[in-house]
Design an enzyme around this catalytic site. Structure first.
Site, PDB file in Angstrom:
ATOM      1  N   GLY A  44       0.838  -1.186   0.000  1.00  0.00           N
ATOM      2  CA  GLY A  44       0.000   0.000   0.000  1.00  0.00           C
ATOM      3  C   GLY A  44       0.876   1.240   0.000  1.00  0.00           C
ATOM      4  O   GLY A  44       2.014   1.207   0.479  1.00  0.00           O
ATOM      5  N   GLN A  49       2.699  10.011   1.291  1.00  0.00           N
ATOM      6  CA  GLN A  49       4.007   9.337   1.381  1.00  0.00           C
ATOM      7  C   GLN A  49       4.904   9.666   0.194  1.00  0.00           C
ATOM      8  O   GLN A  49       6.094   9.332   0.213  1.00  0.00           O
ATOM      9  CB  GLN A  49       3.822   7.821   1.461  1.00  0.00           C
ATOM     10  CG  GLN A  49       3.205   7.358   2.776  1.00  0.00           C
ATOM     11  CD  GLN A  49       3.068   5.855   2.805  1.00  0.00           C
ATOM     12  OE1 GLN A  49       2.128   5.308   2.249  1.00  0.00           O
ATOM     13  NE2 GLN A  49       4.024   5.180   3.423  1.00  0.00           N
ATOM     14  N   CYS A  92       5.328  -0.186   7.293  1.00  0.00           N
ATOM     15  CA  CYS A  92       4.967   0.990   6.497  1.00  0.00           C
ATOM     16  C   CYS A  92       6.190   1.413   5.700  1.00  0.00           C
ATOM     17  O   CYS A  92       7.307   1.402   6.234  1.00  0.00           O
ATOM     18  CB  CYS A  92       4.538   2.103   7.451  1.00  0.00           C
ATOM     19  SG  CYS A  92       4.095   3.638   6.617  1.00  0.00           S
ATOM     20  N   LEU A  93       5.983   1.789   4.441  1.00  0.00           N
ATOM     21  CA  LEU A  93       7.127   2.191   3.609  1.00  0.00           C
ATOM     22  C   LEU A  93       7.804   3.460   4.128  1.00  0.00           C
ATOM     23  O   LEU A  93       8.957   3.714   3.796  1.00  0.00           O
ATOM     24  CB  LEU A  93       6.692   2.380   2.151  1.00  0.00           C
ATOM     25  CG  LEU A  93       6.270   1.093   1.410  1.00  0.00           C
ATOM     26  CD1 LEU A  93       5.777   1.431   0.007  1.00  0.00           C
ATOM     27  CD2 LEU A  93       7.415   0.086   1.345  1.00  0.00           C
ATOM     28  N   HIS A 138      -3.322   7.160   6.703  1.00  0.00           N
ATOM     29  CA  HIS A 138      -2.309   8.055   6.117  1.00  0.00           C
ATOM     30  C   HIS A 138      -2.929   9.348   5.579  1.00  0.00           C
ATOM     31  O   HIS A 138      -2.369  10.423   5.775  1.00  0.00           O
ATOM     32  CB  HIS A 138      -1.595   7.373   4.948  1.00  0.00           C
ATOM     33  CG  HIS A 138      -0.373   6.591   5.336  1.00  0.00           C
ATOM     34  ND1 HIS A 138       0.705   7.161   5.967  1.00  0.00           N
ATOM     35  CD2 HIS A 138      -0.054   5.288   5.170  1.00  0.00           C
ATOM     36  CE1 HIS A 138       1.635   6.240   6.166  1.00  0.00           C
ATOM     37  NE2 HIS A 138       1.205   5.084   5.701  1.00  0.00           N
TER      38      HIS A 138
HETATM   39 NI    NI Z   1       2.112   3.202   5.680  1.00  0.00          NI
END
Ligand code: NI
Length: 173
Positions: A44, A49, A92-93, A138
């Site tokens: 995701g 982000q 999470c990235l 997010h």
């Molecule tokens: Ni994330």
């Protein structure tokens, strides 16, 4: 390829703006977000982000089974949540190599616009529901660490600050 913003960063803390409609500019962004997410082995990725405060995120919870199932959600709203919850490990990235177990509702109903401006409704549970809830957080400026105890959250944030400092140092060299 888009650059993924690492936590902590103020861009990850903003409540994102809804789209009036999806245009070709957004479609291009979504395509680039998919390329970036697959490259980073993520399931995701939300627009903040990659530094864009719009209510857009993408998921592909099918990656795990090595069958791709890309879904883009624009202006998503959860219209129903099941009371039952489960605990599952999330990452999470924006927090590379940090994982933590946290509790969320099992099943959700989400309504959204797809990348072609079509209204969609999805009832989903288990892993997909989990990923959607994480990404929906997010676009409201909420990060997975916010669901942890203050102690656990502070440890991860401190490590991320250190990690970012080290990255900056190696950039300068
Ligand atoms: Ni994330």
């Amino acid at each position: 390829m888009l650059k993924i913003v690492l936590a902590p960063d103020p861009v990850l803390r903003k409540v994102c703006d809804p789209l009036a409609q999806v245009d070709s500019h957004h479609q291009k962004l979504i395509k680039e977000m998919f390329e970036t997410m697959y490259e980073a082995n993520g399931v995701g990725l939300a627009a903040p982000q990659v530094g864009i405060n719009k209510r857009i995120f993408i998921i592909d919870a099918g990656v795990r089974e090595e069958v791709r199932n890309p879904i883009a959600m624009i202006n998503p709203i959860i219209t129903n949540l099941k009371k039952s919850t489960s605990i599952y490990e999330e990452g999470c990235l924006s927090f590379p190599s940090h994982y933590a177990e946290l509790e969320r509702p099992d099943e959700i109903t989400v309504e959204y616009l797809d990348e072609n401006n079509k209204k969609q409704k999805l009832v989903t549970k288990d892993f997909t529901s989990r990923v959607i809830q994480h990404e929906l957080d997010h676009i409201n400026g909420i990060l997975f660490v916010d669901h942890l105890s203050r102690l656990k959250r502070d440890v991860i944030i401190r490590k991320m600050k250190k990690h970012k400092k080290e990255l900056n140092k190696s950039d300068e060299k």
